[in-house]
Design a protein around this motif. Structure first.
Motif, short mmCIF file in Angstrom:
data_model
loop_
_atom_site.label_atom_id
_atom_site.label_comp_id
_atom_site.label_asym_id
_atom_site.label_seq_id
_atom_site.Cartn_x
_atom_site.Cartn_y
_atom_site.Cartn_z
N LYS A 145 28.28 35.97 43.08
CA LYS A 145 26.82 35.31 43.11
C LYS A 145 26.12 35.87 42.20
CE LYS A 145 23.84 32.54 45.25
NZ LYS A 145 23.68 32.68 46.67
N GLN A 146 25.96 37.51 42.03
CA GLN A 146 25.00 38.20 41.29
C GLN A 146 25.37 37.42 39.81
OE1 GLN A 146 22.87 39.72 42.74
NE2 GLN A 146 21.96 41.13 41.32
N GLU A 147 26.64 37.68 39.36
CA GLU A 147 26.84 37.50 37.72
C GLU A 147 27.09 35.92 37.48
OE1 GLU A 147 26.90 39.60 35.46
OE2 GLU A 147 26.46 41.16 37.26
N ASP A 207 42.63 36.39 49.55
CA ASP A 207 43.55 36.52 48.38
C ASP A 207 42.95 37.13 47.37
OD1 ASP A 207 45.37 35.50 50.25
OD2 ASP A 207 44.64 33.36 49.92
N ILE A 208 41.65 36.38 46.74
CA ILE A 208 40.85 36.82 45.48
C ILE A 208 40.55 38.22 45.41
CG2 ILE A 208 39.15 36.08 44.18
CD1 ILE A 208 38.88 33.39 45.73
N ALA A 209 40.01 38.73 46.62
CA ALA A 209 39.56 40.10 46.70
C ALA A 209 40.70 41.08 46.57
CB ALA A 209 39.10 40.29 48.07
N ASN A 210 41.96 40.65 47.03
CA ASN A 210 43.07 41.53 46.93
C ASN A 210 43.67 41.52 45.27
OD1 ASN A 210 43.42 42.08 49.48
ND2 ASN A 210 45.07 40.45 49.87
N GLU A 211 43.37 40.65 44.58
CA GLU A 211 43.61 40.49 43.20
C GLU A 211 42.73 41.60 42.48
OE1 GLU A 211 45.39 39.39 39.62
OE2 GLU A 211 46.14 39.01 41.63
N VAL A 212 41.56 41.66 42.93
CA VAL A 212 41.12 42.70 42.02
C VAL A 212 40.42 44.02 42.75
CG1 VAL A 212 40.01 41.13 40.41
CG2 VAL A 212 38.80 41.49 42.73
N HIS A 213 41.26 44.32 44.07
CA HIS A 213 41.07 45.34 44.93
C HIS A 213 39.76 45.62 45.06
CE1 HIS A 213 45.22 46.00 43.51
NE2 HIS A 213 45.08 46.12 42.48
N PHE A 214 39.06 44.52 45.62
CA PHE A 214 37.54 44.61 46.13
C PHE A 214 37.39 44.24 47.48
CE2 PHE A 214 34.93 43.70 42.00
CZ PHE A 214 35.24 45.15 41.65
N SER A 215 36.44 44.71 48.31
CA SER A 215 36.31 44.02 49.66
C SER A 215 35.58 42.73 49.36
CB SER A 215 35.17 44.90 50.32
OG SER A 215 33.93 44.90 49.79
N THR A 216 35.89 41.94 50.29
CA THR A 216 35.43 40.58 50.48
C THR A 216 34.03 40.32 50.39
OG1 THR A 216 35.47 40.38 52.78
CG2 THR A 216 37.48 39.74 51.61
N ALA A 217 33.11 41.39 50.90
CA ALA A 217 31.67 41.46 50.92
C ALA A 217 31.28 41.71 49.44
CB ALA A 217 31.26 42.49 51.93
N TYR A 218 31.85 42.69 48.87
CA TYR A 218 31.57 43.08 47.56
C TYR A 218 31.67 41.90 46.51
CZ TYR A 218 30.69 45.51 43.12
OH TYR A 218 30.06 45.84 41.83
N LEU A 219 32.97 41.30 46.79
CA LEU A 219 33.42 40.11 45.62
C LEU A 219 32.38 39.01 45.76
CD1 LEU A 219 35.78 38.91 44.15
CD2 LEU A 219 36.52 38.01 46.20
N SER A 220 32.03 38.76 46.76
CA SER A 220 31.05 37.52 47.11
C SER A 220 29.73 37.83 46.51
CB SER A 220 30.94 37.34 48.50
OG SER A 220 32.02 36.73 49.24
N TYR A 221 29.21 39.29 46.76
CA TYR A 221 28.17 39.62 46.23
C TYR A 221 28.01 39.54 44.58
CZ TYR A 221 24.64 43.24 44.40
OH TYR A 221 23.53 43.79 43.79
N LEU A 222 29.17 40.15 44.10
CA LEU A 222 29.32 40.52 42.64
C LEU A 222 29.25 39.10 41.73
CD1 LEU A 222 29.83 41.92 39.84
CD2 LEU A 222 32.37 41.82 40.47
#
Length: 546
Positions: free
Chosen positions: A477-479, A460-475
């Motif tokens: 955690k990184q920030e 749901d969160i990934a769809n909001e920003v048009h990211f893959s779930t993997a990249y969303l989690s990485y971004l």
């Protein structure tokens, strides 16, 4: 050293399985129990498990729904289903969702031990093979990338290659050089600061940012059959390839293409990685032997950053005429004017246009010089619109100078320029007002609006920003320096603290309101994050009432 999660709405069953597994010889060090699917998802998001055992028929969230969520978020996590239902449809659907086995209650201990042992052994073997394969693949990819990088660097830097040498290099590259017209782009990455926190970048992070920048460059140049590779230090190099059809038309159209490519590279790296860039672009040539010369042109263009620090994109053809000091002064005037537009967004419209139009009128007798001055101004204004407009979903195609001033000459183009400047100022103000928050702010904003929903999923969160779930989690955690689901849980616990401190709501009411299906599970989560139970927190007045 295996960790197991057992999910069953009958505490007697889940505790029985837990005690049996812990006393077995399967090297199981930890077993967590959950009374429903929502509790299980919380545990899975906070911790790493090697195996899940779940019932099918449970209140609120069935085992099938739990498996669907696991399949989406952790597709490689093995699952064993233990159910009182013998229906074939349940077993079939469970297997489709990745279940390794389906046991029917009451389960014999020997059967349970056999199935769990088999799954854990398979997982261990897969892990070993995967580790060996990933090491081999990483080494292979690294070798291939280095080889490709060296071949491309030789193409753009070595001046003494023969035609035979070029043919051999192109053959080794797998016919990747195939454009009728070639251009070179030199991208200088500013890697001292970056990321959405704009913090100072460590040496290791620089490598990651440079790797990510190559991926974004490849995507940005895909329309022009671009090849991207590492240069020296913080430099990336791109080779643009255009065909006859893309090169057809007037020279003005080619310049428009080149400026657009440069602005797109700059904005994509800024938008997705918050990395500042200086981009030098060569002219285009049909002879592959000219690549080293085009590389020199791109480097020369990029060096103009020292004279014009507020610019980001430099096209060699524009730089050619700048041996004339008046052209240098004009570029400085354009920079100053655009900076004035940016800093004067709060001033009333219309903006002053005569400052730029008067000098252009005085160049009317020299068509070549006029076109050069005019192009520098309008492309700089177009770049300003791209800078503010690329993340707003607004099409700027009609503002492309090649479109906006099509078939216009002389005085007509001057008068049209007045409108162009006014529309630029008006549009930039609109874009600044409407521009979304940063991507990270959009993510946290969405979570804050939806954290009370117990069925909130990472998709749901990934769809909001048009990211893959993997990249969303990485971004995230990184920030944010924390796991995304830790952030969700912290919001829930903070809201629970507020409700406990300011209302008389019972524990189960608070639990339901902040996204927990079970008061008992809410109590465990609260104590894990707050250090005390909900009742102790309310009693001690830690919410500010004390």
């Amino acid at each position: 050293m295996n960790k197991i999660l057992v999910v069953d709405d009958e505490p007697r069953v889940s505790m029985g399985i837990k005690n049996f597994l812990l006393s077995s010889d399967l090297n199981i060090t930890y077993v967590e129990t959950a009374l429903n699917g929502f509790e299980a998802i919380d545990y899975l998001r906070m911790d790493t498990f090697d195996l899940v055992l779940t019932d099918i028929q449970m209140g609120r969230m069935s085992g099938i729904e739990l498996m669907e969520t696991i399949y989406m978020e952790q597709p490689n996590l093995p699952i064993i289903v233990i159910s009182a239902h013998e229906k074939f449809d349940f077993a079939k659907k469970s297997m489709r969702l990745g279940a390794r086995d389906y046991l029917v209650k009451p389960v014999e201990q020997e059967d349970l031990l056999r199935v769990v042992r088999k799954v854990l052994n398979e997982k261990e073997e897969i892990g070993k093979k995967s580790l060996e394969l990933s090491k081999w693949k990483r080494e292979k990819e690294k070798t291939e990338a280095l080889s490709r990088n060296e071949l491309l660097m030789e193409l753009v830097t070595e001046r003494n290659l023969t035609k035979r040498d070029y043919k051999e290099l192109i053959a080794e590259l797998g016919e990747q050089i195939k454009g009728h017209y070639l251009g070179v782009v030199s991208i200088r990455l500013g890697l001292n600061h970056g990321g959405f926190s704009n913090r100072e970048i460590t040496l290791q992070d620089r490598k990651l940012l440079k790797y990510a920048s190559i991926n974004i460059m490849e995507e940005s140049l895909s329309e022009w059959h671009g090849l991207t590779f590492n240069g020296f230090g913080n430099e990336l190099i791109g080779i643009i390839q255009l065909n006859e059809q893309e090169m057809s038309g007037q020279r003005f159209h080619v310049k428009s293409q080149m400026h657009l490519i440069g602005q797109m590279i700059h904005m994509n790296l800024k938008q997705y990685l918050n990395v500042e860039t200086t981009i030098g672009m060569s002219t285009l040539h049909s002879d592959i032997f000219m690549l080293p010369k085009l590389m020199e042109e791109a480097n020369t263009a990029a060096e103009w950053k020292t004279l014009h620090p507020s610019n980001h994109v430099f096209y060699y053809e524009d730089v050619l005429a700048q041996e004339n000091l008046s052209v240098v002064e004009w570029m400085a005037k354009v920079d100053e004017y655009v900076q004035g537009l940016k800093s004067g967004l709060d001033k009333p419209l219309p903006v002053d246009t005569e400052t730029m139009i008067k000098p252009l009128r005085e160049l009317g007798q020299s068509a070549e010089l006029f076109n050069s001055y005019f192009g520098m101004l309008v492309y700089r204004l177009y770049g300003l619109m791209l800078e503010y407009g690329t993340t707003n979903g607004i099409s700027l195609q009609r503002f492309d100078p090649d479109v906006y001033f099509r078939q216009m000459v002389g005085e007509a183009r001057i008068e049209r320029l007045r409108e162009y400047i006014q529309e630029t100022a008006k549009l930039v103000r609109l874009l600044v007002k409407e521009r979304d928050q940063s991507i990270l702010a959009r993510i946290t904003g969405y979570i804050r609006l939806n954290f009370r929903n117990p069925a909130l999923k990472i998709q749901d969160i990934a769809n909001e920003v048009h990211f893959s779930t993997a990249y969303l989690s990485y971004l995230f955690k990184q920030e944010m320096k924390k796991n995304l689901w830790d952030y969700v849980t912290e919001l829930r616990i903070e809201e629970a603290k507020h409700l406990l401190a300011t209302t008389d709501k019972k524990r189960y009411e608070v639990a339901y309101e902040v996204g927990y299906e079970s008061p008992e599970h809410f109590g465990r989560m609260f104590k894990r994050y707050a250090g005390v139970s909900p009742a102790e927190y309310r009693k001690e007045g830690q919410g500010g009432l004390g």
